[in-house]
Write a protein that holds these residues in place. Structure first.
Motif, mmCIF file in Angstrom:
data_model
loop_
_atom_site.group_PDB
_atom_site.id
_atom_site.type_symbol
_atom_site.label_atom_id
_atom_site.label_comp_id
_atom_site.label_asym_id
_atom_site.label_seq_id
_atom_site.Cartn_x
_atom_site.Cartn_y
_atom_site.Cartn_z
ATOM 1 N N LEU A 113 0.853 -1.183 0.000
ATOM 2 C CA LEU A 113 0.000 0.000 0.000
ATOM 3 C C LEU A 113 0.890 1.234 0.000
ATOM 4 O O LEU A 113 1.966 1.238 0.596
ATOM 5 C CB LEU A 113 -0.899 0.025 1.242
ATOM 6 N N SER A 114 0.431 2.288 -0.646
ATOM 7 C CA SER A 114 1.244 3.501 -0.714
ATOM 8 C C SER A 114 0.355 4.735 -0.743
ATOM 9 O O SER A 114 -0.798 4.681 -1.199
ATOM 10 C CB SER A 114 2.136 3.468 -1.965
ATOM 11 N N ASP A 115 0.881 5.847 -0.225
ATOM 12 C CA ASP A 115 0.214 7.151 -0.309
ATOM 13 C C ASP A 115 -1.204 7.106 0.264
ATOM 14 O O ASP A 115 -2.163 7.510 -0.388
ATOM 15 C CB ASP A 115 0.195 7.652 -1.753
ATOM 16 N N LEU A 116 -1.331 6.618 1.486
ATOM 17 C CA LEU A 116 -2.644 6.559 2.123
ATOM 18 C C LEU A 116 -3.170 7.949 2.476
ATOM 19 O O LEU A 116 -4.361 8.197 2.412
ATOM 20 C CB LEU A 116 -2.568 5.702 3.386
ATOM 21 N N THR B 183 4.210 2.201 2.112
ATOM 22 C CA THR B 183 5.309 3.106 1.757
ATOM 23 C C THR B 183 4.784 4.499 1.442
ATOM 24 O O THR B 183 3.824 4.661 0.700
ATOM 25 C CB THR B 183 6.081 2.571 0.530
ATOM 26 N N GLY B 184 5.439 5.490 2.013
ATOM 27 C CA GLY B 184 5.242 6.871 1.607
ATOM 28 C C GLY B 184 3.931 7.509 1.973
ATOM 29 O O GLY B 184 2.866 7.029 1.596
ATOM 30 N N ASP B 185 3.993 8.611 2.698
ATOM 31 C CA ASP B 185 2.809 9.418 3.011
ATOM 32 C C ASP B 185 1.739 8.586 3.708
ATOM 33 O O ASP B 185 0.619 8.418 3.222
ATOM 34 C CB ASP B 185 2.253 10.080 1.753
ATOM 35 N N LEU B 186 2.106 8.052 4.853
ATOM 36 C CA LEU B 186 1.164 7.293 5.666
ATOM 37 C C LEU B 186 0.027 8.209 6.118
ATOM 38 O O LEU B 186 -1.134 7.817 6.124
ATOM 39 C CB LEU B 186 1.869 6.713 6.888
ATOM 40 N N GLU C 243 2.829 -7.085 12.262
ATOM 41 C CA GLU C 243 3.004 -5.646 12.159
ATOM 42 C C GLU C 243 3.374 -5.284 10.723
ATOM 43 O O GLU C 243 4.180 -5.973 10.095
ATOM 44 C CB GLU C 243 4.132 -5.196 13.102
ATOM 45 N N PRO C 244 2.796 -4.232 10.150
ATOM 46 C CA PRO C 244 3.179 -3.856 8.783
ATOM 47 C C PRO C 244 4.589 -3.274 8.725
ATOM 48 O O PRO C 244 5.076 -2.716 9.703
ATOM 49 C CB PRO C 244 2.134 -2.804 8.406
ATOM 50 N N VAL C 245 5.225 -3.443 7.581
ATOM 51 C CA VAL C 245 6.505 -2.795 7.325
ATOM 52 C C VAL C 245 6.196 -1.384 6.830
ATOM 53 O O VAL C 245 5.422 -1.206 5.890
ATOM 54 C CB VAL C 245 7.323 -3.566 6.260
ATOM 55 N N VAL C 246 6.776 -0.377 7.463
ATOM 56 C CA VAL C 246 6.413 1.013 7.203
ATOM 57 C C VAL C 246 7.625 1.801 6.720
ATOM 58 O O VAL C 246 8.690 1.751 7.328
ATOM 59 C CB VAL C 246 5.845 1.673 8.476
ATOM 60 N N VAL C 247 7.454 2.524 5.615
ATOM 61 C CA VAL C 247 8.478 3.430 5.091
ATOM 62 C C VAL C 247 7.834 4.806 4.967
ATOM 63 O O VAL C 247 6.949 4.998 4.138
ATOM 64 C CB VAL C 247 9.007 2.966 3.721
ATOM 65 N N PRO C 248 8.222 5.796 5.786
ATOM 66 C CA PRO C 248 7.560 7.105 5.766
ATOM 67 C C PRO C 248 7.917 7.915 4.527
ATOM 68 O O PRO C 248 8.908 7.651 3.846
ATOM 69 C CB PRO C 248 8.086 7.774 7.040
ATOM 70 N N GLY C 249 7.085 8.929 4.266
ATOM 71 C CA GLY C 249 7.312 9.830 3.132
ATOM 72 C C GLY C 249 7.384 11.269 3.596
ATOM 73 O O GLY C 249 7.349 11.564 4.796
ATOM 74 N N ASN C 250 7.424 12.193 2.659
ATOM 75 C CA ASN C 250 7.589 13.600 3.025
ATOM 76 C C ASN C 250 6.392 14.158 3.782
ATOM 77 O O ASN C 250 6.527 14.995 4.672
ATOM 78 C CB ASN C 250 7.885 14.449 1.780
ATOM 79 N N HIS C 251 5.170 13.683 3.468
ATOM 80 C CA HIS C 251 3.992 14.184 4.174
ATOM 81 C C HIS C 251 3.942 13.727 5.621
ATOM 82 O O HIS C 251 3.227 14.312 6.430
ATOM 83 C CB HIS C 251 2.713 13.751 3.449
ATOM 84 N N ASP D 171 12.661 -16.641 5.949
ATOM 85 C CA ASP D 171 13.706 -16.125 5.090
ATOM 86 C C ASP D 171 14.170 -14.774 5.638
ATOM 87 O O ASP D 171 13.718 -13.718 5.210
ATOM 88 C CB ASP D 171 13.190 -15.953 3.650
ATOM 89 N N ALA D 172 15.058 -14.818 6.605
ATOM 90 C CA ALA D 172 15.513 -13.586 7.251
ATOM 91 C C ALA D 172 16.356 -12.735 6.315
ATOM 92 O O ALA D 172 16.622 -11.585 6.620
ATOM 93 C CB ALA D 172 16.323 -13.943 8.500
ATOM 94 N N SER D 173 16.762 -13.292 5.182
ATOM 95 C CA SER D 173 17.580 -12.512 4.244
ATOM 96 C C SER D 173 16.738 -11.539 3.441
ATOM 97 O O SER D 173 17.262 -10.604 2.836
ATOM 98 C CB SER D 173 18.320 -13.448 3.285
ATOM 99 N N LEU D 174 15.412 -11.731 3.425
ATOM 100 C CA LEU D 174 14.524 -10.834 2.701
ATOM 101 C C LEU D 174 14.161 -9.689 3.624
ATOM 102 O O LEU D 174 13.293 -9.786 4.474
ATOM 103 C CB LEU D 174 13.268 -11.576 2.246
ATOM 104 N N ASP D 175 14.840 -8.568 3.478
ATOM 105 C CA ASP D 175 14.753 -7.467 4.431
ATOM 106 C C ASP D 175 14.397 -6.197 3.685
ATOM 107 O O ASP D 175 14.999 -5.878 2.660
ATOM 108 C CB ASP D 175 16.100 -7.313 5.140
ATOM 109 N N LEU D 176 13.401 -5.479 4.177
ATOM 110 C CA LEU D 176 12.988 -4.241 3.539
ATOM 111 C C LEU D 176 13.477 -3.012 4.272
ATOM 112 O O LEU D 176 12.912 -1.947 4.180
ATOM 113 C CB LEU D 176 11.460 -4.191 3.438
ATOM 114 N N SER D 177 14.547 -3.140 5.038
ATOM 115 C CA SER D 177 15.055 -1.997 5.774
ATOM 116 C C SER D 177 15.728 -0.995 4.836
ATOM 117 O O SER D 177 16.128 -1.337 3.734
ATOM 118 C CB SER D 177 16.047 -2.451 6.841
#
Length: 297
Positions: free
Chosen positions: A188-191, A221-224, A250-258, A291-297
């Motif tokens: 999901l993006s730009d909520l 991702t972005g603009d939660l 828990e969702p993986v969260v990447v913040p945005g400018n908003h 699969d701990a190698s799959l990381d979205l950090s």
């Protein structure tokens, strides 16, 4: 069994009587529709039921309906399947034959039921068929399973519902087995939660996600939120709580400018406001324990 195929406004059936009855009832429905057409461009639910009642009475006689699903590459295969089913002995199963197997051209799905939703999510398993048992939710099965179900239903001593229930159970078992070998992510993006329009958006997303089936993780991702204000963040927290209940993680969260600036902008010292961002949980962990190698950090 019968099969109906729509071609050049003509219904073709293994039963001449059925084809004639469909035409007669369709004419009646058309007359009812024309009688209501001057009321409004959009018919009320009661008017829709009134218009379709003649056809509903006819098709309501059948215990189950099967709709072949595929693309133009599968047309010959699915047409043979439908025609064989139509001429097989047995009663209670109505087979519908699409005029064109071109989903991107001639298919518009509004509020799909379970079987259609499942079929659209499993296009890699096409061709197949959607079965709808009267009074129950529909389900999708790949072609070989669909063929076996129809062949079983054609047996003289077969119980149609029992045969189709077995087909459903086998399809669900195969789906679970396939799921164990895959991981499903929802992105999901730009909520922009917090804006006045997002109330409906949250309800729609929660409902849509609940119908997707098992998910390993949700990535946002972005603009939660639309602005780093408390009420915006509270609306986001409420939405994430629903996500957590639906997915169990828990969702993986990447913040945005908003998420850190007023209206997403910063001009000099104006517009910067990161006060609410620390309250948003940022998860940098692996997407799945297997699969701990799959990381979205």
């Amino acid at each position: 069994m019968h099969v109906l195929e729509h071609r050049d406004d003509r219904f073709i059936s293994s039963s001449a009587e059925l084809a004639d009855e469909v035409r007669e009832r369709a004419v009646t429905s058309g007359q009812r529709l024309r009688g209501l057409s001057d009321r409004s461009d959009v018919l009320a639910g009661s008017d829709v039921r009134y218009v379709l009642q003649p056809l509903e009475e006819l098709f309501g006689r059948y215990e189950a309906v099967v709709l072949p699903v595929g693309t133009s590459e599968h047309e010959d295969q699915l047409n043979r399947f439908a025609q064989e089913a139509a001429h097989a002995p047995g009663r209670g199963l109505l087979v519908l034959m699409p005029q064109l197997y071109m989903p991107k051209v001639n298919v518009l799905v509004l509020d799909p039921d379970d079987g259609v939703t499942d079929a659209l999510k499993r296009t890699d398993e096409w061709p197949g068929a959607v079965f709808a048992i009267r009074g129950e939710s529909s389900f999708f099965v790949p072609f070989n399973a669909a063929y076996a179900a129809v062949a079983g239903a054609a047996s003289a001593d077969a119980n149609l519902r029992s045969v189709l229930h077995t087909a459903r159970e086998n399809a669900e078992l195969q789906a679970v087995t396939a799921y164990r070998n895959h991981r499903r992510l929802l992105h999901l993006s730009d909520l922009h939660l917090g804006k006045w329009k997002t109330g409906r958006r949250r309800e729609y997303l929660s409902h849509a996600i609940s119908r997707l089936g098992p998910l390993d993780r949700v990535v946002i991702t972005g603009d939660l939120i639309d602005q780093p204000r408390r009420r915006h963040r509270e609306q986001y927290n409420e939405f994430v709580h629903r996500i957590r209940d639906l997915t169990g993680s828990e969702p993986v969260v990447v913040p945005g400018n908003h998420d850190q600036r007023i209206f997403g902008n910063k001009i000099g010292r104006v517009g910067s406001w990161r006060g609410e961002l620390p309250e948003v949980r940022l998860d940098r962990g692996p997407v799945h324990d297997r699969d701990a190698s799959l990381d979205l950090s």
